[in-house]
Design a protein around this motif. Structure first.
Motif, PDB file in Angstrom:
ATOM      1  N   GLY A 238       0.575  -0.737  -0.428  1.00 12.71           N
ATOM      2  CA  GLY A 238       0.322  -0.423   0.157  1.00 12.71           C
ATOM      3  C   GLY A 238       0.593   1.168   0.414  1.00 12.71           C
ATOM      4  N   ILE A 239       1.547   1.352   0.642  1.00  6.73           N
ATOM      5  CA  ILE A 239       2.845   2.801   0.908  1.00  6.73           C
ATOM      6  C   ILE A 239       3.483   2.545  -0.299  1.00  6.73           C
ATOM      7  CG2 ILE A 239       4.893   3.527   2.402  1.00  6.73           C
ATOM      8  CD1 ILE A 239       3.551   2.286   4.588  1.00  6.73           C
ATOM      9  N   ALA A 240       3.750   1.504  -1.340  1.00  7.24           N
ATOM     10  CA  ALA A 240       4.679   1.735  -2.260  1.00  7.24           C
ATOM     11  C   ALA A 240       3.785   2.656  -3.118  1.00  7.24           C
ATOM     12  CB  ALA A 240       4.686   0.285  -3.219  1.00  7.24           C
ATOM     13  N   VAL A 241       2.751   2.799  -3.470  1.00  5.73           N
ATOM     14  CA  VAL A 241       1.890   3.578  -4.459  1.00  5.73           C
ATOM     15  C   VAL A 241       1.382   4.702  -3.278  1.00  5.73           C
ATOM     16  CG1 VAL A 241       0.067   3.257  -6.368  1.00  5.73           C
ATOM     17  CG2 VAL A 241       2.010   1.078  -5.423  1.00  5.73           C
ATOM     18  N   ALA A 243       1.880   6.740  -1.034  1.00  2.00           N
ATOM     19  CA  ALA A 243       2.601   7.222  -1.331  1.00  2.00           C
ATOM     20  C   ALA A 243       3.135   8.588  -1.780  1.00  2.00           C
ATOM     21  CB  ALA A 243       4.303   7.016  -0.153  1.00  2.00           C
ATOM     22  N   PRO A 244       3.786   7.816  -3.418  1.00  2.00           N
ATOM     23  CA  PRO A 244       3.851   8.550  -4.117  1.00  2.00           C
ATOM     24  C   PRO A 244       3.303   9.483  -4.826  1.00  2.00           C
ATOM     25  CG  PRO A 244       5.387   6.664  -4.242  1.00  2.00           C
ATOM     26  CD  PRO A 244       4.447   6.278  -3.717  1.00  2.00           C
ATOM     27  N   GLY A 245       1.354   9.230  -4.723  1.00  2.00           N
ATOM     28  CA  GLY A 245       0.721   9.392  -5.352  1.00  2.00           C
ATOM     29  C   GLY A 245       0.160  10.545  -4.640  1.00  2.00           C
ATOM     30  N   ILE A 246       0.473  10.357  -2.973  1.00  2.00           N
ATOM     31  CA  ILE A 246      -0.451  11.600  -2.356  1.00  2.00           C
ATOM     32  C   ILE A 246       0.881  12.689  -1.881  1.00  2.00           C
ATOM     33  CG2 ILE A 246       0.929  10.658   0.027  1.00  2.00           C
ATOM     34  CD1 ILE A 246      -1.889  11.619   1.673  1.00  2.00           C
ATOM     35  N   THR A 247       2.054  12.554  -2.496  1.00  2.00           N
ATOM     36  CA  THR A 247       3.410  13.660  -2.408  1.00  2.00           C
ATOM     37  C   THR A 247       2.828  14.287  -4.241  1.00  2.00           C
ATOM     38  OG1 THR A 247       4.575  12.073  -1.569  1.00  2.00           O
ATOM     39  CG2 THR A 247       6.066  13.740  -2.961  1.00  2.00           C
ATOM     40  N   ALA A 248       2.616  13.503  -4.832  1.00  2.00           N
ATOM     41  CA  ALA A 248       1.546  14.220  -6.083  1.00  2.00           C
ATOM     42  C   ALA A 248       0.910  15.235  -5.968  1.00  2.00           C
ATOM     43  CB  ALA A 248       1.603  13.233  -7.147  1.00  2.00           C
ATOM     44  N   GLN A 340      -4.606   4.539  -2.346  1.00  3.06           N
ATOM     45  CA  GLN A 340      -5.104   4.780  -1.332  1.00  3.06           C
ATOM     46  C   GLN A 340      -6.293   3.208  -1.395  1.00  3.06           C
ATOM     47  OE1 GLN A 340      -6.529   8.597   0.013  1.00  3.06           O
ATOM     48  NE2 GLN A 340      -8.339   7.793   0.288  1.00  3.06           N
ATOM     49  N   LEU A 341      -7.076   3.298  -2.530  1.00  4.28           N
ATOM     50  CA  LEU A 341      -7.859   2.588  -2.378  1.00  4.28           C
ATOM     51  C   LEU A 341      -7.428   1.372  -2.219  1.00  4.28           C
ATOM     52  CD1 LEU A 341     -11.074   1.220  -2.470  1.00  4.28           C
ATOM     53  CD2 LEU A 341     -10.388   1.681  -5.008  1.00  4.28           C
ATOM     54  N   GLY A 342      -5.998   0.865  -2.995  1.00  5.21           N
ATOM     55  CA  GLY A 342      -5.400  -0.302  -2.780  1.00  5.21           C
ATOM     56  C   GLY A 342      -5.036  -0.990  -1.387  1.00  5.21           C
ATOM     57  N   GLY A 343      -4.335   0.452  -0.968  1.00  4.73           N
ATOM     58  CA  GLY A 343      -3.974   0.288   0.371  1.00  4.73           C
ATOM     59  C   GLY A 343      -4.379  -0.499   1.797  1.00  4.73           C
ATOM     60  N   GLY A 367       3.046   7.136   3.384  1.00  6.85           N
ATOM     61  CA  GLY A 367       2.305   8.092   2.584  1.00  6.85           C
ATOM     62  C   GLY A 367       2.816  10.019   2.895  1.00  6.85           C
ATOM     63  N   TYR A 368       2.596  10.309   4.158  1.00  8.22           N
ATOM     64  CA  TYR A 368       2.653  11.655   4.404  1.00  8.22           C
ATOM     65  C   TYR A 368       4.218  12.321   4.721  1.00  8.22           C
ATOM     66  CZ  TYR A 368      -2.648  12.951   4.253  1.00  8.22           C
ATOM     67  OH  TYR A 368      -3.613  13.202   4.143  1.00  8.22           O
ATOM     68  N   ILE A 369       4.982  11.053   4.845  1.00  8.08           N
ATOM     69  CA  ILE A 369       6.644  11.880   4.802  1.00  8.08           C
ATOM     70  C   ILE A 369       7.110  12.335   4.018  1.00  8.08           C
ATOM     71  CG2 ILE A 369       8.739  10.406   5.519  1.00  8.08           C
ATOM     72  CD1 ILE A 369       7.550   9.222   8.028  1.00  8.08           C
ATOM     73  N   PRO A 370       6.866  11.471   2.681  1.00  8.09           N
ATOM     74  CA  PRO A 370       7.820  12.298   1.299  1.00  8.09           C
ATOM     75  C   PRO A 370       6.452  12.984   1.549  1.00  8.09           C
ATOM     76  CG  PRO A 370       6.720  10.189   1.447  1.00  8.09           C
ATOM     77  CD  PRO A 370       6.671  10.016   2.937  1.00  8.09           C
TER      78      PRO A 370
END
Length: 420
Positions: A238-241, A243-248, A340-343, A367-370
């Motif tokens: 979940g974090i692998a996908v 984290a980049p998504g919410i950073t974008a 988010q949904l997948g995680g 997710g929110y750290i990066p």
């Protein structure tokens, strides 16, 4: 012998009589209550991004740089991460309401501070309070949706909780943009309206059909949230996908208005709010579109969407193209939504209820750290080397992270069976 048997039988009868009768099976909670339980998540996330179109006003009236702007945004992340260290554990031990009601009180306090802010320090405090409130609802609020839905509707619960988050995140800047352009006292009116929404969320929490936990868990109250043994792979995927998504999307929220000013030469708060809204509208819509697909497919598509978003962002800045900038925002929203949904779906389907809020908190910490670090660094980098170079570097780094996330999902799928 006969007398002893009689005494034994009487003793057994007394013990059986002393034991409570099993509780009759309870009827499932009506589906409308599942939807209503998601409303506090939406209301708090409306606040989370309501300030986005208003930063240009505060920059004009108070006077601060793009770097300072990203610091104000980062204090939201600081509050959120600090909240996540405790809110999930407290929610699992004391109940969802014990976390949600104080969080809503802090959100109302943030509204009051935003409405009267005349300094950077006030904005920082308001963003800090907002982050604490958001941290509480992404752990306790989302877990409450799962509790009310019950075991038979876990997939619906994950969908509604996730969509409540991204829809509120998109509605906030749109509402703020429209109200601030059409009504007097723009930086005050927006937060008066948001306070009304939060009061309705308080009423929903007070009447929410959730029970306090039967037993308290073990371990420290304040700790880095985690998942039970055996669920580490689900959290990692979940974090692998996510984290980049919410950073974008965090980049678009914090620096999107600045990009619009550079590309369009406009400071319209409606335009800035609308771009954020369509980004999160895409995040909401894509989740309904892919909800029946396997989780691995959803996560892989999320990683691809974030990668394409960064390619569009870099091209938009170098070509001064608003169309490409909007396309980048839409793809970023889709990437966050699917990650988010997948995680959440993986965690909802595999983590026991007594650890679910903590598991949700762990996903959001990852997710929110990066999402806090990278946009802040980019804001200061833009002040030093210019907008095109700073954006290009950010897009390149995030492209690499999204690609790595996709590879993690593809390599890890053999070790994870698809939850029922």
């Amino acid at each position: 012998m006969s007398q002893s048997r009689t005494l034994f039988a009487e003793t057994v009868d007394e013990q059986q009589a002393a034991q409570p009768e099993p509780a009759p099976p309870t009827a499932p909670t009506p589906t409308w209550w599942v939807w209503l339980t998601a409303w506090p998540v939406t209301a708090v996330f409306v606040l989370s991004n309501a300030a986005t179109p208003l930063y240009v006003l505060w920059q004009r009236d108070i006077g601060f740089s793009k770097g300072t702007l990203t610091v104000v945004f980062a204090f939201y992340i600081v509050g959120l991460l600090g909240s996540l260290l405790m809110s999930g554990v407290v929610s699992d031990r004391l109940g969802r309401k014990a976390v949600l009601l104080p969080a809503l009180a802090l959100a109302l306090a943030a509204c009051a501070i935003f409405a009267t802010a005349t300094s950077v320090a006030a904005l920082i405090v308001a963003r800090l309070f907002t982050g604490i409130a958001v941290g509480a609802v992404v752990s306790a609020g989302m877990a409450a949706v799962t509790d009310v839905a019950g075991p038979g509707r876990k997939r619906l619960a994950a969908l509604l909780a996730s969509c409540a988050m991204v829809f509120g995140a998109g509605l906030g800047p749109l509402l703020a943009g429209v109200l601030s352009e059409t009504l007097p006292a723009p930086t005050a009116t927006v937060f008066v309206v948001e306070a009304v929404l939060l009061f309705t969320a308080v009423l929903a929490v007070l009447h929410m059909p959730v029970r306090r936990p039967a037993a308290r868990g073990e371990g420290a109250w304040l700790r880095v949230p985690g998942v039970p043994h055996g669920n580490g792979i689900h959290l990692t995927l979940g974090i692998a996908v996510f984290a980049p998504g919410i950073t974008a999307t965090s980049f678009v929220l914090s620096l999107g208005p600045t990009l619009l000013t550079e590309l369009l030469g406009t400071t319209s708060r409606i335009v800035a709010g609308s771009m954020a809204f369509v980004m999160f509208l895409a995040a909401t819509g894509v989740q309904f579109a892919v909800q029946k697909l396997p989780r691995r497919t959803i996560l892989t598509a999320g990683a691809i969407s974030t990668t394409l978003s960064m390619a569009a962002l870099i091209a938009a800045v170098h070509a001064s193209s608003v169309v490409l900038l909007v396309a980048s925002a839409l793809l970023a929203g889709a990437g966050q939504g699917m990650g988010q949904l997948g995680g959440l779906s993986l965690l909802n389907s595999t983590v026991p209820a007594q650890r679910l809020a903590e598991a949700n908190a762990a996903l959001n910490v990852g997710g929110y750290i990066p999402a806090g670090l990278l946009p802040v660094s980019t804001g200061y980098l833009m002040d030093a080397v210019g907008l095109p170079a700073g954006t290009t570097l950010f897009g390149t780094v995030l492209t690499g992270l999204a690609a790595i996330g996709g590879l993690v999902v593809l390599s890890g799928h053999r070790r994870v069976s698809e939850p029922a």
